[in-house]
Design an enzyme around this catalytic site. Sequence first.
Site, PDB file in Angstrom:
ATOM      1  N   GLN A 131       0.453  -1.202   0.284  1.00 29.38           N
ATOM      2  CA  GLN A 131       0.141   0.465  -0.523  1.00 29.38           C
ATOM      3  C   GLN A 131       1.082   1.375  -0.239  1.00 29.38           C
ATOM      4  OE1 GLN A 131      -1.442   0.358   3.959  1.00 29.38           O
ATOM      5  NE2 GLN A 131      -3.855   1.198   2.440  1.00 29.38           N
ATOM      6  N   GLY A 132       0.445   1.990  -1.420  1.00 26.79           N
ATOM      7  CA  GLY A 132       1.402   3.660  -1.113  1.00 26.79           C
ATOM      8  C   GLY A 132       0.702   4.437  -0.811  1.00 26.79           C
ATOM      9  N   TYR A 133       0.959   4.486   0.716  1.00 26.55           N
ATOM     10  CA  TYR A 133       0.053   5.717   0.868  1.00 26.55           C
ATOM     11  C   TYR A 133       0.651   7.639   1.683  1.00 26.55           C
ATOM     12  CZ  TYR A 133      -5.084   4.313   0.313  1.00 26.55           C
ATOM     13  OH  TYR A 133      -6.227   3.583  -0.538  1.00 26.55           O
ATOM     14  N   SER A 134       0.888   6.208   2.457  1.00 26.20           N
ATOM     15  CA  SER A 134       1.713   7.143   3.171  1.00 26.20           C
ATOM     16  C   SER A 134       3.462   8.087   2.241  1.00 26.20           C
ATOM     17  CB  SER A 134       2.669   6.761   4.775  1.00 26.20           C
ATOM     18  OG  SER A 134       1.527   6.365   5.429  1.00 26.20           O
ATOM     19  N   SER A 166       4.510  -1.461   3.846  1.00 32.71           N
ATOM     20  CA  SER A 166       4.202  -2.548   4.965  1.00 32.71           C
ATOM     21  C   SER A 166       4.759  -3.437   3.652  1.00 32.71           C
ATOM     22  CB  SER A 166       3.336  -2.534   5.612  1.00 32.71           C
ATOM     23  OG  SER A 166       3.176  -2.059   6.615  1.00 32.71           O
ATOM     24  N   GLU A 249      -8.814  -1.136   5.561  1.00 31.37           N
ATOM     25  CA  GLU A 249      -8.262  -1.123   6.432  1.00 31.37           C
ATOM     26  C   GLU A 249      -8.022  -1.503   8.089  1.00 31.37           C
ATOM     27  OE1 GLU A 249      -5.202   1.013   5.530  1.00 31.37           O
ATOM     28  OE2 GLU A 249      -3.699  -0.141   6.826  1.00 31.37           O
ATOM     29  N   GLU A 372      -5.349   8.715  17.216  1.00 35.80           N
ATOM     30  CA  GLU A 372      -5.734  10.433  17.563  1.00 35.80           C
ATOM     31  C   GLU A 372      -7.015  11.028  16.103  1.00 35.80           C
ATOM     32  OE1 GLU A 372      -2.602   9.797  18.182  1.00 35.80           O
ATOM     33  OE2 GLU A 372      -2.699   9.819  20.225  1.00 35.80           O
TER      34      GLU A 372
END
Length: 388
Positions: A131-134, A166, A249, A372
């Site tokens: 997963q290439g999000y962050s 990951s 997710e 949060e």
Amino acid sequence: MTDHESFRADTRAWLEANCPAEMREPMRDEGDACWGGRNPSFKSEAQRRWLDLMAERGWTVPDWPKDYGGGGLSAAETKILRQEMARIGARNPLMSFGISMLGPALLKYGNEAQKKRFLTEIARGEIRWCQGYSEPGAGSDLASLQTKCEDKGDHWLVNGQKVWTSYADKADWIFCLVRTDFQAPKHKGISFLLFDMASAGVSTKPILLISGNSPFCETFFDDVQVPKDQVVGEVNKGWDVAKYLLGHEREMISGMGLGGGANVALGEALKEALADDPVLRADVARFDVDAMAFRAMSERFIDELKAGQAHPAQPSMMKYAGTELNKARHELIMAAGGSNALEWASERSRGGKHAREWLRTKANSIEGGTSEIQLGIIAKRILDLPGA
Ligand SMILES: Cc1cc2nc3c(=O)[nH]c(=O)nc-3n(C[C@H](O)[C@H](O)[C@H](O)COP(=O)(O)OP(=O)(O)OC[C@H]3O[C@@H](n4cnc5c(N)ncnc54)[C@H](O)[C@@H]3O)c2cc1C
């Protein structure tokens, strides 16, 4: 017998006849999971056989349509299958971000060609995804992402960096958020792109966790060329796909609250350590009650989700509750183990199993969006609190 009763009887008989004994034992560690992929590695012949048998019936993804490699089961039948697997302690045959994250997004937003190709490969365990999000400047504020994706006529050209990806070093393909419009408001210039990690210009660099494992990477894109038909949904509307996937997710991560499918109460698992410690016993009893409540909540949410009646922010509640519960579980396991539980490398401690698992849980309330952020979503979208 009703249809459901006969489905249960058939399923029970099939599982009894086909699930190898070794695949009914609890997983000892993350290494026991089967991830499939282009170059799969199996810990044993039984693990390979279990995946093949389940994939053949479409039961790696029981509720996906048969046309895409699924089992075509209804929500009620899927639940029965899960219950019958849990009854004999059958392991999940396939761990897969394709199943838990990308698949649902493709089913909703993918075109027919993408569904036929990718869902079928995912169901059979033939492709492993990351997963290439962050990005270094876009975590909680994900929509600030800057990975650049330019339209070069006959292909996309991707440049930029992702972080905390990951298993990027083990994945075959990536589902990736990229910016296709730098002028539009930040949520409106994002696209959802799929590409092969073996493409020229993709590289990864593993990052070490405090648990001593290195399950994730920095991921770099340097002039990566991607075929035009690998955008999912509409160009510049990838944020809708991204949010939908995040819900799945978070639902998947919330499953940690169930303790990895182990149906044993913590009080039962720790009973020897608790015999002489009334304070710890009370803490564990409180935990077990919370765990039962969480299990009931999960069942209700999953039923609501399958019936299309779930509130879109419910996965945030589940993610928050499930990950806080899992952290509490491992704090108690450490407390029950005393100073021995801190052992890091000895044979007696199985290579520091408890300490490493405990440290790994610290990431539960960060990955998939921090606690949060989940509380913020709950305050705003479920509780409708002023100022949220
Ligand atoms: C084990 C693990 C695996 C991961 N795997 C992946 C992966 O495969 N792919 C991927 O793309 N990403 C992955 N991530 C990244 C994860 O999604 C991000 O770490 C997470 O979204 C938080 O972003 P950040 O690390 O940039 O922290 P930041 O966003 O910088 O947050 C720092 C702190 O500020 C708080 N904060 C920030 N904004 C707010 C706000 N508005 N209100 C209240 N508090 C706030 C946060 O809660 C946090 O405590 C993984 C992370 C971990 C730990």
